[in-house]
Structures are given as C-alpha cells and as structure tokens.
Design a protein around this motif. Structure first.
Motif, short mmCIF file in Angstrom:
data_model
loop_
_atom_site.label_atom_id
_atom_site.label_comp_id
_atom_site.label_asym_id
_atom_site.label_seq_id
_atom_site.Cartn_x
_atom_site.Cartn_y
_atom_site.Cartn_z
N TYR A 1 34.53 39.21 35.46
CA TYR A 1 35.58 39.43 34.46
C TYR A 1 35.02 40.29 33.35
O TYR A 1 33.99 39.96 32.75
CB TYR A 1 36.04 38.07 33.92
N PHE B 1 35.45 42.74 29.74
CA PHE B 1 36.15 43.20 28.53
C PHE B 1 35.74 44.66 28.33
O PHE B 1 34.55 44.96 28.31
CB PHE B 1 35.71 42.42 27.28
N LEU C 1 41.21 52.82 32.05
CA LEU C 1 41.74 51.77 32.94
C LEU C 1 42.39 52.39 34.18
O LEU C 1 42.35 51.83 35.27
CB LEU C 1 42.79 50.92 32.21
N ASP C 2 42.98 53.57 33.97
CA ASP C 2 43.69 54.24 35.06
C ASP C 2 42.72 54.76 36.12
O ASP C 2 43.16 55.22 37.18
CB ASP C 2 44.55 55.37 34.49
N ILE D 1 41.47 51.77 39.84
CA ILE D 1 42.04 51.47 41.15
C ILE D 1 43.19 52.42 41.44
O ILE D 1 43.93 52.81 40.53
CB ILE D 1 42.48 49.98 41.19
N THR E 1 39.13 43.20 44.79
CA THR E 1 40.27 43.89 44.18
C THR E 1 40.08 43.91 42.66
O THR E 1 39.25 43.18 42.12
CB THR E 1 41.61 43.24 44.55
N VAL E 2 40.83 44.78 42.00
CA VAL E 2 40.81 44.87 40.54
C VAL E 2 42.18 44.44 40.00
O VAL E 2 43.20 44.94 40.47
CB VAL E 2 40.55 46.32 40.06
N SER E 3 42.18 43.52 39.06
CA SER E 3 43.42 43.18 38.35
C SER E 3 43.23 43.44 36.87
O SER E 3 42.22 43.02 36.30
CB SER E 3 43.78 41.70 38.54
N ILE E 4 44.21 44.12 36.26
CA ILE E 4 44.18 44.33 34.81
C ILE E 4 45.09 43.28 34.19
O ILE E 4 46.29 43.26 34.45
CB ILE E 4 44.65 45.75 34.44
N HIS E 5 44.49 42.39 33.41
CA HIS E 5 45.23 41.22 32.92
C HIS E 5 46.00 41.51 31.62
O HIS E 5 47.06 40.93 31.40
CB HIS E 5 44.28 40.04 32.70
N GLY E 6 45.47 42.37 30.79
CA GLY E 6 46.16 42.66 29.54
C GLY E 6 45.25 43.33 28.53
O GLY E 6 44.08 43.64 28.82
N ILE E 7 45.82 43.58 27.36
CA ILE E 7 45.10 44.28 26.29
C ILE E 7 45.24 43.48 25.01
O ILE E 7 46.36 43.16 24.59
CB ILE E 7 45.64 45.71 26.11
N LYS F 1 41.30 43.46 29.31
CA LYS F 1 40.72 42.39 30.11
C LYS F 1 41.02 42.69 31.57
O LYS F 1 42.20 42.79 31.92
CB LYS F 1 41.37 41.04 29.74
N SER G 1 39.48 42.07 35.86
CA SER G 1 38.47 41.38 36.68
C SER G 1 38.45 41.95 38.09
O SER G 1 39.43 42.52 38.56
CB SER G 1 38.73 39.88 36.69
#
Lengths: 494, 494
Positions: free
Chosen positions: A231, A233, A263-264, A267, A329-335, A355, A357
C-alpha cells in the motif's frame, strides 16, 4: 463383571470421549439468538483501526474479547504490543493482543485460532442502507460493519469451544486464540509479538487456523492462498497553503495535476501494470492450476449481477479466477488533501496524497516492489519538470501466502465440510490479503489452514457488509466438526 | 445684512453641502473597534453556501444584513429568489437577496453597491491556525473565513454610509445595496432577480460598484476585468457499490482508474490546455496590453515567497500577469466518492466524481466550452473501452468581464485613491470570477467599477483567510471619498 456392567462402562467412556456431533449441532441451533445478540454487541463497538479518534473503542473491543474468554475459563492475556508512530511524530498506544488457552493436554494436538476484531471505516452516508454499527437483520442477513470481517467468525470459534463446555464434552484438541485489533491497517505490532512468543505461547501449537476470508460461491470452501498487498502513499506538495484557483490558476504549477499525471502511468485501461519489473516477477500459470480453476464453481453472470457491472476485465472463468487470485493488480483508492465534499470549491489544493495499492503474488517481493514503484514514479515525475515535491511511501508491505491442499489439515477440512454440509468444498485462493498467514508460516514454521465461513457476497470493506445467519450458525458447527477432525490427525513426535 | 451674518450663513451652507473628508476619516478612525466587532459577528455565522446543512446559518446571515440596514433607516427588502434544485431532486430555499436604498434625490447620481455575505467552506482541520469562524487578530490581520471575501468590504460600504449619517452630512449620491448569499456557488437565482427588477429597483441606478476582489500589491488598485469560470463535474460510475480491492482488484474495471485517465488529458505539465478549441477562442494579447502589464508593480520573488514555491509556470512579469488575468486555465479541485481520509482503506470506489474548472476569458463562450469539454472527455473515455459510465455536467458557467479604464467611474476611482492614499492606483484585472459583473452589464446596461479594498495576500478560498485592519479601515475611508468623487461626475440626461 457381567455383560451389562461392561456395556455401561463402555457407554460412560464413549460419552466422555466420543464425538457427539448431533448434540453439539442441536446446542448451536438452540442458542443462535444468543449468538446473534453477541454479534450485535460486538458490531456496536466502532473498532475502526484506521481512525485514531476511535482508538478508545478499539481498546474497549479488545477488553470485551478478553473478558468473554476469561468467563469461559480460558487462560487469558492482554499482550501489550507497544505504540504506533503517527505521521505527525506523535505516538498512540496499539490495541493489546488477546491470547487465550483452553486445555493443555500434551496427548492432544494444539490448534491456534487467529482472528481480528478491528474493522474498516464505515459511515451511513457512504451509502449504507442501515446504520453500520447497529446490526440489522434483513431476510436472514445480518448487516453491520465487521459482521463478516471478522467479528462473526471470531465469535463462531468462541461459541464452538463454549458448546463443548456447555455439554460437558471434552475438547478434542487444545484450543488457543490470538485475537488482534490492527489487521485492517497492516497488523502493526503483531509480527513482533509472534516473534517474541515463538518459543513460549506458540511453542506447543501444532496448527494455525484462520477464518478471515469467505467462500467463492454457495459451496463451502477451503482457502489455500492469499495475495499480499503493498500500500503506497504518493504525496505531491507545492504551495505552502491551498490557493484560490481564480487568483492563482495559470501561474502556479498545481500539485493535483502532477499527481493525476503520475497516477495515470500506473496501469493501462486494459489492466496492464505499467511499472517496470512487476509483471516479470509473477510465477507463470501452470497447467495444473489451469485445470483446477476450470473445475471451480463460478457463475460469471451471477458475479457480474452481484457487483452490478455488465463487463469485467476478462470474459472467461480461468482468466477471471487467475486475476483475482494469482496475478497482481493496482487499485487507486483515493486522494487525501483535495476537495472531496459535495458541492463546488474553487481551490488549488497545496498538498495532495494519493492512496493506491498493488496486490502481491508469488514470486513478488514487497521490498523490491517498493523500490520499483518509487523509482518509476520518481522518474515519471521528473519528466514533468515540476517544482513540486513528490514523496512515495510504502505504508503496508504484506507478502502473499500459499499452502499445500494435500496437507492433513486440508484433509481434515474436507471431512468437516462433508460432515456438516454433506458436500466437498471448493479449493480456492483469496484475492485479498491476510498478511498474518505468511508471518505465522515464516516465524513459527507451523502449518496453516484458512477455513472460511463468510459468504461469497458479504461486501467486505464496502457498504452494507453482512454475515448471513445461515453461514454464522452452520459455520459454528463447521468449527465444532473441524476440531474433531483435527484430533484424528496422526500425532507425530519430532 | 452685515458681513458677520453673511459669513455665518455661508458656513451653515458649507457644513451641509461641502465634503469634509477629515471629519469623516476621523470618525472612521475613532470607530474602528466597533467595525472590527461587527466583522467578528458576521464571520461567526458559518454562511457556507455550498454546504446545504448550513443553509439555516445563511438565512440568518441575510436577516442580520437586512436588520443592520433597517436600523440605519434604509428602505430594505428581503427578496425571495426561489429554490435551489439539488442533485437528489429535492429543493432547498435560496437565501433571500437583501436590497436597500438610502436617498432618492433625483438631482444626484445613484450608485448600487453589490456584495455577498456567503463564504467558501472552511474547517480548522484543513490547516487553519485559528478557528475560521472566530475572527482572530494577529499582527494587525483579522483572520477568519469570509473576512476579506466579502464580509469586510460589505461592512466597509455600510460603515461609509453610516459615517455620513452620524456626522449629519448629506450623502453626496443616493446609495443602493444588493447583497446576496449564493456568490460562492454561482449566484444561483440572482440573475433572474436582476432581470425581474431591471425596470424597478435598477431603473434609477447610474453606476454599479463591486468590491469583491483585491489589490495586486501594497498599492491600491482599480480592477477592470475578471475571468469567468466553467465548473465541471465528471462522474464515472461502475459497480453498484464500493468493493474490496483485494477481492475484486484485477477483474473489475475500476471507475477511479478511468477517471484519472481522462483527467490526465485536460492539461499538459507545462500548462497547455489540451481540450480542442479552447485556446483558439482566446483574444490575442495586444501591444497596448503588453505595455500596460509591463508598467504594473509586481514583485515575482515576493509573490513566490508568499505562496511558498520556487518556480512558477512562467518566469517573466508579462507572461505571469497575462496567465493570471487573460488566459484560460484548468484546475482540478478534487474527487468526491473516493477514499479521502487519512489512513489506509483498500477500497475500489464504485462512483467517483472529479471537480474541475476552466477559467473563462474573452472571447470564450461558456456554452461552447461546455460542449467542447463534454465532447472531448466523452471521446477520450470512449477510447478506454470501459463498461463504466461517464457523465459530464457543467454546474457553473460564468462569463468573463472587461471595462474601459478611461470611463468617468474609473477617473473617480483614481481621484479617491489619490485622496486617501496619496498615490495612483494600479489598473489590474482579476483572475477570479465575479460573474455578477457581467450580468449587471448585460441586463441593466449600467457602467460598473470594481473597487477593491482586500489585500493582495488575503488567502481567499484558502486556509487562514484574513483582512488587514489597515485595509478594512482605510478601505472604509476610500469608499467615503469615492461616493464624493462620483457625485462630481457630470450628470447626463438621456
């Protein structure tokens, strides 16, 4: 001694030692309202380990668990595991780990049940149909945060021991408990505690049982693998405070634009991880695995219906199961730090922290992943030539875990499922992470089984998390039967 | 009549009609503690127009303004402007608009002062050093949300009228007020109200004065242009509820990844807007403008220090001023629906809504920009071939505004600044938006001036917003002097 006397004696012996599943199962059925009430009491405690303001509730939760086990006559400890360091530099007391022991007969196996009683954040306004901290039964489902993850399974284990006690039946194995309160944020402090007690509390443990997972379908399952999780930051910092976008927009290089830009690059739209080195580290899919996945019960249409999408990343069962269980896999949880409320705000946020992971699978190594991600993001950030500062931190680095499905612990699991449900279990992996499985394996060297009772649609970490009454009650019976099956494993003296 | 009697009569006449700036300025100085207390009372009302839960505070704020003006003897109306439609389909009463009139001498000019008393959101935990709703004075600065934007300027206008009244001096012009409570969210309902009262309340208004802006440096300024703003919501919706990233990560096509992907196509790292058609619509920079910008006092190093960055998007004064004032830009304000708290949460958010805005300049047209942005985002989204749904909405569409700096209203402004500060003002534009300027111009056809008293470093919309005591008090004197200068404009009978 006449024949009648002999029969009497044999009956007495059998009443003490024989496994009387029917009586135990009846006991469970007739006490299910009590079990639901116990779950209601536990769910009412907002033991959110990620919210430092909830730490008093979390401490109280651990005390409630300890008290329950004490009242059952267990040898209970509340183990101090130290403090948590906050980003601010301050420290916060970690919730104590509850350990308990029931029985210490050296002729019996000793199992250690691991569980956790902390929960993920939940707010009514996230979209819950009911108050997440007020257990609410609708159509046989018990809705509440932590109901399935992991409070009901922990209670089911406690109730299974209690059932033996209530019927004056001897426990077929010694049972230990390790119940923690930091699982949802990475089990802070637990690794050190296990290491410290390796040669004491854990020395006589033969097997470790974890029920922090769920079935794949309506068929019961045994879980033999989990993904890990790294995970991250990614913090981009620019101006010393938030700015008005009308006044400063156009001349300030905005941290949010920089953050979105990096972030773009994580993935692709088709789910391909773009960070160099990650995909190369993944163990290839074997023919055996492929065949095993082919045999698993998995209704793709039902699965899509359940989550409410009309298209998944893949359209065949093997690819889907493989990407749930054994590919990263990659997940973007938020900002954090940007404007996230409803309405409009014309702000240029000064410091924004994404954030995200990356799920870990064999043969990835979190230490290497940390470097790969940090180097990659720093390099794409450098190309932007922005004066803002990027800081990448890995805050959780949990390894994946994999077991042998031919091990006697798994054979015992298959037999217990057969006994209670009269069917064979699915052998599955878990896409989520139970980092402690890997730690137990690495530190204690003991064998581990994951024996889930949660349903396939329990909504862990999401709105409207639930545990069905059926799974909760039949799951308690499964644990009762499993303790008996484990007692049949041949005891090997090392 | 002897000489003494004549002198006496002349003195009486002069005491009624002559502008006695010194007395008025002394009155202001000696009443400044009262003015600060009045500001404290107003700041204490959390009149956040973007937060529907604060609507009762906003209604109370409007009532407080009306009551103040009533007590001063004005003819006051609380004008009902209808309801606001919420996304949920529900409606919410809009804050009433306060109108007031002082004097109706047809031999005098009539000015109409526009201001607003709603504020941007503010929370202590956003990083404020003091409670944003408790006005706190530190080193001559009055910190509080709305202090500079726009509560102190509105009070300064009220106090300037009050000073004339207190000294029994006749107002040199008739003064009207239009005070609204929805400016920060797009002045919902005000356009219709102005249109409805064009031939009544506004029919005898000669000039409109707006003080909802700030100086460019320590030198007072007159503002002759503002940028408009098109504020967009881009909502990406996927699964029917949030999902656990361990369980579903890898098979679900995540709305957050799609949203990040399209946001990254809005603007380049060097600040170039990538939406086709936007840059082409911008009026070219003229040689005159270039020379004007060259003359403006603007200390780049000081500016960088103030906002805490070591590099801006451009490194020369003309480019910087031009990109603050007369070129468009894109700011991404944040994302609603994703995880935005501190700590970690392993969630795949089901529905995420980005908030971004594009500043408008001549000759952009918000209706065209709406189509350009919507078409563009839909086309880049389509290329991702995702099953998730994108919905682009323009929630604010405010046009830019530009005035003629040679107009008598601006000449009066220059004279008033000279009177109070003994220097010439900067002639500046504003990067932010005062949409109502454009509406007043289009609907009433009256001339408008923007006469700021806010400081260049007031931190509008950001943490630690402030109004300096100096600007507040000297600003009140400026308004007093300005009313007198306006009275000197030759009255033209049309």
């Amino acid at each position: 001694m006449n024949l009648l006397a002999l029969v009497s004696i044999l009956l007495v012996i059998s009443s003490v030692h024989a496994f009387q599943y029917t009586e135990l199962a009846q006991y469970v059925d007739s006490h299910q309202e009590e079990y639901v009430e116990a779950l209601r009491d536990w769910v009412a405690i907002e033991s959110d380990s990620s919210n430092i303001l909830r730490r008093p509730d979390l401490h109280r939760m651990m005390e409630v668990v300890a008290q329950k086990l004490r009242l059952m006559g267990g040898t209970v400890q509340l183990v101090d595991i130290g403090v948590q360091e906050l980003v601010s530099g301050q420290t916060l007391e970690l919730p104590k780990v509850v350990t308990a022991e029931f029985g210490n007969d050296t002729n019996k196996h000793t199992v250690c049940v691991y569980g956790h009683v902390d929960v993920q954040p939940a707010k009514l306004e996230d979209g819950w149909a009911t108050d997440p901290y007020n257990l609410t039964e609708v159509n046989g489902n018990l809705y509440g945060r932590g109901a399935s993850d992991n409070k009901a399974p922990v209670l089911a284990w406690i109730h299974s021991v209690e059932a033996y006690q209530a019927l004056n039946m001897e426990l077929p194995v010694n049972v230990k408990f390790v119940i923690e309160g930091m699982e949802e944020t990475g089990s802070n402090g637990l690794d050190a505690m296990i290491l410290a007690q390796r040669d004491t509390f854990f020395s006589d443990v033969d097997y470790i049982i974890i029920s922090d997972c769920g079935w794949r379908s309506r068929r019961p399952a045994l879980t033999y693998g989990t993904r890990g999780n790294c995970y991250f930051f990614a913090e981009v910092e620019g101006p010393k405070q938030d700015l008005h976008s009308g006044v400063y927009g156009g001349v300030v290089i905005e941290p949010m634009t920089d953050l979105i830009g990096i972030l773009d690059t994580l993935i692709s739209p088709s789910g391909k991880i773009l960070i160099p080195g990650i995909r190369e580290a993944v163990a290839p899919l074997s023919d055996d695995e492929w065949r095993m996945y082919q045999d698993i019960e998995f209704d793709i249409d039902n699965y899509k219906d359940k989550i409410g999408v009309n298209q998944l990343m893949y359209n065949n069962k093997v690819d889907l199961l493989a990407h749930m269980w054994r590919y990263p896999t990659v997940s973007i949880h938020g900002i954090q730090g940007a404007f996230s409320d409803s309405g409009t705000k014309t702000v240029i946020p000064a410091k924004v922290t994404a954030k995200f992971s990356i799920r870990q699978v064999p043969n990835m190594d979190p230490a290497i992943v940390k470097k790969q991600v940090t180097d990659y993001l720093n390099s794409v950030f450098a190309k932007r030539k922005t004066p803002n500062k990027l800081k990448v931190t890995m805050v959780i680095g949990a390894k994946p875990w994999l077991a042998d499905t031919k091990h006697p612990l798994y054979e015992a699991g298959k037999a217990a499922v057969k006994k209670v449900f009269n069917m064979d279990p699915d052998l599955i992996r878990e896409g989520g992470t139970i980092p402690i499985a890997r730690t137990f394996q690495d530190v204690t060297g003991k064998s581990i089984i994951m024996l889930p009772i949660g349903g396939f649609d329990d909504g862990l970490h999401s709105q409207n998390e639930k545990m069905s009454r059926y799974n909760y009650i039949e799951g308690t019976k499964l644990f009762i039967a499993y303790l008996n099956e484990v007692s049949k494993i041949e005891k090997v003296t090392v």
